[in-house]
Design a protein around this motif. Structure first.
Motif, PDB file in Angstrom:
ATOM      1  N   ASP A  66       0.815  -1.200   0.000  1.00 25.52           N
ATOM      2  CA  ASP A  66       0.000   0.000   0.000  1.00 25.52           C
ATOM      3  C   ASP A  66       0.857   1.261   0.000  1.00 25.52           C
ATOM      4  O   ASP A  66       0.492   2.258  -0.581  1.00 25.52           O
ATOM      5  CB  ASP A  66      -0.920   0.021   1.229  1.00 25.52           C
TER       6      ASP A  66
ATOM      7  N   GLY B  72       0.217   5.282  -2.308  1.00 33.09           N
ATOM      8  CA  GLY B  72      -0.883   5.982  -1.683  1.00 33.09           C
ATOM      9  C   GLY B  72      -1.399   5.377  -0.409  1.00 33.09           C
ATOM     10  O   GLY B  72      -2.565   5.542  -0.064  1.00 33.09           O
TER      11      GLY B  72
ATOM     12  N   LYS C  33      -4.485   2.469  -7.776  1.00 33.12           N
ATOM     13  CA  LYS C  33      -4.874   3.686  -7.054  1.00 33.12           C
ATOM     14  C   LYS C  33      -5.515   4.731  -7.968  1.00 33.12           C
ATOM     15  O   LYS C  33      -6.527   5.328  -7.629  1.00 33.12           O
ATOM     16  CB  LYS C  33      -3.670   4.304  -6.337  1.00 33.12           C
TER      17      LYS C  33
END
Length: 205
Positions: free
Chosen positions: A8, A12, A113
């Protein structure tokens, strides 16, 4: 550890451009002191930096890990306001294909994302291996090809890139659309190129 998959934090998560932020825990236009207060990574130092023919007032440099890979984090300021930021991946591999694997993983993480990219570039300086996919790593190592995949957000242009200068370089480049003159110039150059292409096609037709 070439198989390290960006998690992750690569695109972002809590440590990068989270909700309300443009890059990590910063917003474009922040001062040096505001950026320093926001950043928890290991501080390396400050200095001046130039990219191409551009000269910037100041940069702040940090080191961290993204998706298990070591990165240098560079904050760049124009007129004392944060205008650009870069993740420069530090890991070195004997097999150039590993850079391609990590590049593709970063691209997929950013797609997850930001969705589909606005631009995907594969620029061949030498087409010796162009029709031989099995030689992609060799083409990269010899400086024959460079890759850049770009996304546009309301405030930022984000590019995941891979190329060969003195060494093979994997990076993610964040560029403010409002706090950097470079973006406006790039925009004008692209518009001019599109006009030239359109004119060329019309003449060719």
């Amino acid at each position: 550890d070439g198989d390290a998959t960006p998690g992750d934090t690569s695109a972002g998560g809590d440590d990068t451009d989270g909700p309300g932020y443009d890059f990590r825990k910063t917003r474009w236009g922040m001062s040096l002191s505001e950026v320093k207060s926001s950043e928890d990574a290991d501080y390396v130092g400050a200095g001046t930096v130039g990219i191409g023919d551009e000269e910037y007032d100041t940069s702040l440099v940090y080191e961290d890990k993204i998706g298990g890979l070591d990165v240098t984090i560079l904050y760049i300021f124009t007129n004392e306001k944060l205008s650009q930021a870069i993740y420069q991946f530090k890991s070195r591999y004997s097999d150039p294909d590993t850079y391609l694997v990590n590049f593709n993983k970063m691209v997929e993480a950013y797609k997850n994302k930001y969705g589909a990219p606005s631009e995907v570039e594969e620029e061949w300086e030498n087409e010796k291996y162009k029709n031989d996919p099995g030689k992609a790593g060799q083409a990269l190592a010899e400086g024959h090809i460079s890759y850049a995949t770009t996304w546009q957000t309301l405030e930022t242009e984000i590019t995941v890139g891979l190329n060969k200068g003195e060494d093979i370089s994997l990076y993610v480049y964040y560029l403010s659309k409002h706090y950097d003159e470079k973006y406006e110039r790039l925009k004008r150059e692209r518009e001019a190129e599109k006009k030239e292409e359109k004119t060329g096609k019309e003449i060719g037709a």
